[in-house]
Design an enzyme around this catalytic site. Structure first.
Site, short mmCIF file in Angstrom:
data_model
loop_
_atom_site.label_atom_id
_atom_site.label_comp_id
_atom_site.label_asym_id
_atom_site.label_seq_id
_atom_site.Cartn_x
_atom_site.Cartn_y
_atom_site.Cartn_z
CG HIS A 74 -0.87 -4.85 -12.93
ND1 HIS A 74 -1.57 -4.43 -11.83
CD2 HIS A 74 -0.44 -6.10 -12.63
CE1 HIS A 74 -1.57 -5.38 -10.91
NE2 HIS A 74 -0.90 -6.39 -11.36
CD GLU A 75 1.56 1.94 -13.35
OE1 GLU A 75 1.60 1.52 -12.19
OE2 GLU A 75 2.04 3.00 -13.73
CD GLU A 110 -3.04 -0.32 -0.11
OE1 GLU A 110 -2.99 -0.91 -1.22
OE2 GLU A 110 -3.73 0.68 0.09
CG ASP A 145 7.58 -5.94 -10.47
OD1 ASP A 145 7.64 -5.43 -11.61
OD2 ASP A 145 6.48 -6.08 -9.86
CG HIS A 197 4.54 -2.60 -7.24
ND1 HIS A 197 4.23 -2.26 -8.53
CD2 HIS A 197 5.23 -3.76 -7.29
CE1 HIS A 197 4.71 -3.20 -9.32
NE2 HIS A 197 5.33 -4.11 -8.61
CG HIS A 198 -1.13 -3.56 -4.49
ND1 HIS A 198 -1.11 -2.37 -5.18
CD2 HIS A 198 -1.51 -3.24 -3.23
CE1 HIS A 198 -1.49 -1.39 -4.38
NE2 HIS A 198 -1.72 -1.89 -3.18
N1 HBI Z 1 0.63 -3.30 -8.60
N2 HBI Z 1 1.86 -5.11 -9.37
C1 HBI Z 1 1.29 -3.91 -9.58
N3 HBI Z 1 1.41 -3.36 -10.80
C2 HBI Z 1 0.88 -2.16 -11.06
O1 HBI Z 1 0.98 -1.67 -12.19
C3 HBI Z 1 0.17 -1.48 -10.05
C4 HBI Z 1 0.05 -2.10 -8.81
N4 HBI Z 1 -0.62 -1.52 -7.84
C5 HBI Z 1 -1.31 -0.25 -8.02
C6 HBI Z 1 -1.08 0.35 -9.32
N5 HBI Z 1 -0.39 -0.25 -10.29
C7 HBI Z 1 -1.69 1.71 -9.55
O2 HBI Z 1 -0.67 2.66 -9.67
C8 HBI Z 1 -2.50 1.72 -10.85
O3 HBI Z 1 -3.46 0.73 -10.73
C9 HBI Z 1 -3.17 3.07 -11.01
#
Ligand code: HBI
Length: 96
Positions: free
Chosen positions: A77-78, A55, A86, A59-60
């Site tokens: 993801h972006e 949080e 990562d 980045h999750h």
């Molecule tokens: N987590 N792994 C991962 N990758 C992402 O691109 C990412 C996320 N958590 C939140 C996030 N991006 C936000 O910045 C976007 O969903 C807006």
């Protein structure tokens, strides 16, 4: 803007992770590691600590928990691949 790790820059960032059990995901620009804990409570406690950092850094992880085991996959993801975030989160997970 988050950048995808290039072939030139990813070596020094990712090489230390292979030493701690991370591996590349077959067919995907992502890394995966299985963490084993004493029991479910320990596994869940660790996930909770990771969640605070996820949080904080926005980045999750993609993760699955079964009792004392957590399988973690990291990718951004972006950029549809690995970024410095990562590697940073993987290092944090290894240290918790
Ligand atoms: N987590 N792994 C991962 N990758 C992402 O691109 C990412 C996320 N958590 C939140 C996030 N991006 C936000 O910045 C976007 O969903 C807006």
């Amino acid at each position: 803007m988050t950048e995808k790790l290039s072939a030139e820059t990813r070596g020094p960032l990712l090489d230390p992770l292979w030493q701690t059990g991370w591996e590349m995901v077959e067919g995907r620009d992502a890394i995966v590691k299985t963490f084993k804990f004493k029991d479910f409570a320990d596994a869940f406690g660790w996930m909770t600590r990771v969640a605070i950092w996820a949080e904080k850094w926005d980045h999750h992880p993609e993760w699955a928990n079964c009792y004392d085991t957590v399988v973690v996959t990291l990718s951004t993801h972006e950029v549809d691949g690995l970024s410095t975030l990562d590697a940073k989160l993987a290092r944090k997970m290894d240290g918790l």
